[in-house]
Design a protein around this motif. Structure first.
Motif, PDB file in Angstrom:
ATOM      1  N   ASP A   1      -9.472   6.186   6.263  1.00 44.85           N
ATOM      2  CA  ASP A   1     -10.165   6.139   4.973  1.00 44.85           C
ATOM      3  C   ASP A   1     -10.791   7.498   4.667  1.00 44.85           C
ATOM      4  O   ASP A   1     -11.733   7.924   5.327  1.00 44.85           O
ATOM      5  CB  ASP A   1     -11.241   5.051   5.033  1.00 44.85           C
ATOM      6  CG  ASP A   1     -12.024   4.913   3.743  1.00 44.85           C
ATOM      7  OD1 ASP A   1     -11.669   5.584   2.753  1.00 44.85           O
ATOM      8  OD2 ASP A   1     -12.993   4.141   3.727  1.00 44.85           O
TER       9      ASP A   1
ATOM     10  N   TYR B   1       0.880  -1.172   0.000  1.00 46.55           N
ATOM     11  CA  TYR B   1       0.000   0.000   0.000  1.00 46.55           C
ATOM     12  C   TYR B   1       0.913   1.216   0.000  1.00 46.55           C
ATOM     13  O   TYR B   1       1.889   1.254   0.750  1.00 46.55           O
ATOM     14  CB  TYR B   1      -0.909   0.005   1.237  1.00 46.55           C
ATOM     15  CG  TYR B   1      -2.280   0.575   0.989  1.00 46.55           C
ATOM     16  CD1 TYR B   1      -3.367  -0.268   0.738  1.00 46.55           C
ATOM     17  CD2 TYR B   1      -2.507   1.946   1.003  1.00 46.55           C
ATOM     18  CE1 TYR B   1      -4.631   0.258   0.497  1.00 46.55           C
ATOM     19  CE2 TYR B   1      -3.763   2.473   0.761  1.00 46.55           C
ATOM     20  CZ  TYR B   1      -4.825   1.629   0.508  1.00 46.55           C
ATOM     21  OH  TYR B   1      -6.080   2.146   0.260  1.00 46.55           O
TER      22      TYR B   1
ATOM     23  N   VAL C   1      -1.926   3.664   6.114  1.00 43.14           N
ATOM     24  CA  VAL C   1      -2.979   2.691   5.827  1.00 43.14           C
ATOM     25  C   VAL C   1      -2.416   1.271   5.861  1.00 43.14           C
ATOM     26  O   VAL C   1      -3.071   0.340   6.349  1.00 43.14           O
ATOM     27  CB  VAL C   1      -3.633   2.998   4.470  1.00 43.14           C
ATOM     28  CG1 VAL C   1      -4.749   1.995   4.172  1.00 43.14           C
ATOM     29  CG2 VAL C   1      -4.190   4.418   4.460  1.00 43.14           C
TER      30      VAL C   1
ATOM     31  N   THR D   1      -6.656  -2.943  -2.618  1.00 40.64           N
ATOM     32  CA  THR D   1      -7.848  -2.615  -1.826  1.00 40.64           C
ATOM     33  C   THR D   1      -8.937  -3.660  -2.052  1.00 40.64           C
ATOM     34  O   THR D   1      -9.607  -4.095  -1.097  1.00 40.64           O
ATOM     35  CB  THR D   1      -8.367  -1.213  -2.196  1.00 40.64           C
ATOM     36  OG1 THR D   1      -7.387  -0.236  -1.836  1.00 40.64           O
ATOM     37  CG2 THR D   1      -9.675  -0.903  -1.466  1.00 40.64           C
TER      38      THR D   1
ATOM     39  N   TYR E   1      -2.396  -0.213   9.197  1.00 39.79           N
ATOM     40  CA  TYR E   1      -3.675  -0.723   9.711  1.00 39.79           C
ATOM     41  C   TYR E   1      -4.053  -2.050   9.073  1.00 39.79           C
ATOM     42  O   TYR E   1      -4.318  -3.041   9.772  1.00 39.79           O
ATOM     43  CB  TYR E   1      -4.784   0.305   9.460  1.00 39.79           C
ATOM     44  CG  TYR E   1      -6.153  -0.168   9.915  1.00 39.79           C
ATOM     45  CD1 TYR E   1      -6.533  -0.072  11.248  1.00 39.79           C
ATOM     46  CD2 TYR E   1      -7.056  -0.733   9.014  1.00 39.79           C
ATOM     47  CE1 TYR E   1      -7.785  -0.524  11.671  1.00 39.79           C
ATOM     48  CE2 TYR E   1      -8.299  -1.179   9.423  1.00 39.79           C
ATOM     49  CZ  TYR E   1      -8.661  -1.072  10.750  1.00 39.79           C
ATOM     50  OH  TYR E   1      -9.893  -1.529  11.171  1.00 39.79           O
TER      51      TYR E   1
ATOM     52  N   CYS F   1     -11.359   1.519   9.840  1.00 42.14           N
ATOM     53  CA  CYS F   1     -10.142   2.204   9.381  1.00 42.14           C
ATOM     54  C   CYS F   1     -10.413   3.702   9.328  1.00 42.14           C
ATOM     55  O   CYS F   1     -10.968   4.217   8.352  1.00 42.14           O
ATOM     56  CB  CYS F   1      -9.698   1.693   8.017  1.00 42.14           C
ATOM     57  SG  CYS F   1      -8.192   2.504   7.422  1.00 42.14           S
TER      58      CYS F   1
END
Length: 488
Positions: A439, A369, A374, A421, A377, A436
């Protein structure tokens, strides 16, 4: 309380070690609190003297470029009543991250070791079980210690280095950094760099000392997502703007692995702004129309070139540019180093998952990612539940991509993010996705988010097939890490 005074880590293996306490590391800890029992022994390591990562050492006028609720740990809310669109200052971000850690301390048997640098991470095997071994050394010159952990998350992420002044030959100009820049003053300022830091610096100078001469050297130029369109405020969120997932889908489905220039141009012309009016690179920065206009109207000029040196001549200091052009500058001018510092350090390739599966590394050399926050997480959710190796995530070597072509890096990054994703959505429960807090699509009302989710669910096979083909072409064309991890 944090264990910070010359910690002795003992010989018993830790259940989990997390290296780095920035936004990625703290999100990894949040996930660990969800999956590990409260008796689990977790070691949290950082080279700084407190948690917060880069936010503990930012320049004084830094602030978030997105609404603050979408910059957090897990789904921990900010403990204040400021409006949601407020762009939190750097000190406020650091305080929030510290408050998030306060909430998590009681959920695990947590030991915090600050002021520790990592000299090496190794994976070993004993009795058929893989484990991680880490060499730690106190930054103040203490002795080295070796610790062992059943699992380890290296969450140093981009590991952003501290900005230093540019080395200039002239004795009649000042070279400084955003951290040391005095906003008050009358000396002309040359902002070197046109990214987020450069725009922050120019905007701050223009708004605080409007009569001061400010010139920006912006190279090929940087574009920014238009905050007014990407993240509209108030009721406009119900109909205006386009969510991140549909935007990434649009770009990813336009990209065939070879036409990055055309896709980048479409993105630039449709979704972005830039005070310079153009730009050849994008690093996920966000700018409002008002900020862009303030900068465009307030600077004395933009120079689309790169600074090589400033030298003294018989007639005064002279700025020398990469193109060979030369410009006289007033004696006493201030040069502020705002050049890009992302993806520029030499670092070895390390797969995001070690061969034995004991080590998760959040790294731009093998990124699953683009945003390390992100990744901090989602990847630990897969890692700590044993799903990461078989998920089928693509890795990308962004450091090498940047050297090849910055437009290619951006479009590949968008395509890669969209692909992974979808894979993550397939692999994790909806409640994990919904928690999350990073986002950006959470900014929009639920019905718009659900419409984007339904589209992905209905068309996932077509989207997966197309993005994999495109990324496979990139790997074949450029010979970089761009695909599933090799089978262990």
């Amino acid at each position: 309380m944090p264990d910070t005074d010359s910690p002795e880590f003992g010989t018993a293996p830790w259940d989990l070690c997390i290296i780095g306490t920035g936004i990625a590391g703290l999100n990894a800890l949040f996930v660990a609190c969800e999956h590990l029992p409260s008796t689990a022994r977790v070691l949290l390591v950082d080279r700084n003297d407190r948690c917060g990562g880069m936010w503990t050492k930012t320049y004084p006028y830094v602030h978030l470029h997105q609404p603050h609720p979408m910059f957090t740990v897990g789904d921990i809310p900010w403990n204040w009543t400021k409006p949601a669109h407020y762009l939190a200052k750097g000190t406020e971000v650091a305080a929030h991250l510290s408050a998030c850690l306060d909430q998590m301390r009681s959920k695990l048997h947590l030991t915090e070791a600050y002021g520790q640098t990592c000299d090496g991470i190794y994976e070993g095997v004993e009795k058929g079980e893989s484990f991680a071994q880490v060499q730690l050394r106190a930054v103040d010159g203490g002795s080295q210690q070796t610790i062992r952990a059943k699992r380890l998350i290296d969450a140093r992420g981009l590991d952003i280095p501290e900005i230093t002044p540019l080395t200039l030959s002239s004795e009649h100009v000042t070279s400084t950094t955003p951290h040391a820049l005095g906003i008050a003053g009358t000396a002309p300022v040359y902002v070197i760099g046109g990214g987020k830091t450069g725009m922050d610096t120019a905007h701050t100078l223009i708004t605080n000392t409007p009569n001061r001469s400010v010139t920006m050297l912006t190279g090929k130029g940087t574009i920014f997502a238009n905050r007014d369109f990407t993240l509209p405020t108030g009721m406009a969120r119900y109909w205006r703007g386009k969510l991140v997932v549909p935007t990434f889908r649009e770009l990813a489905m336009r990209f065939d692995g070879t036409n990055h220039d055309a896709v980048f141009a479409h993105y630039r012309d449709t979704y972005t702004i830039s005070p310079t009016g153009t730009g050849e690179q994008f690093l996920f920065g966000i700018l409002s129309e008002a900020e862009s206009q303030t900068i465009a109207n307030g600077v004395d000029g933009f120079i689309g070139d790169y600074l090589t040196d400033v030298r003294d001549t018989d007639t005064g200091p002279e700025m020398i540019l990469r193109s060979g052009a030369r410009h006289a500058v007033p004696t006493g001018s201030v040069f502020v180093n705002c050049t890009g510092h992302l993806l520029r350090q030499e670092r070895p390739y390390t797969p995001y998952l070690s061969p034995g599966g004991a080590i998760l590394t959040i790294t731009s050399r093998s990124a699953a990612y683009f945003l390390s926050s992100v990744a901090g997480y989602f990847l630990p959710h897969l890692f700590l539940t044993g799903k990461l190796r078989d998920a089928g995530l693509y890795e990308i070597d962004f450091d090498t991509l940047r050297q090849i072509d910055r437009k290619l890096m951006h479009i590949v990054g968008v395509t890669h993010t969209f692909l992974n994703t979808i894979i993550i959505m397939d692999a994790l429960p909806f409640r994990v996705l919904d928690r999350c807090g990073l986002d950006l699509d959470r900014w929009f009302p639920l019905h718009r988010r659900l419409a984007a989710l339904i589209d992905v669910k209905l068309n996932r096979r077509r989207y997966l097939d197309h993005t994999r083909r495109s990324l496979d072409r990139v790997r074949e064309e450029h010979g970089i890490a761009c695909g599933p991890l090799p089978v262990a």
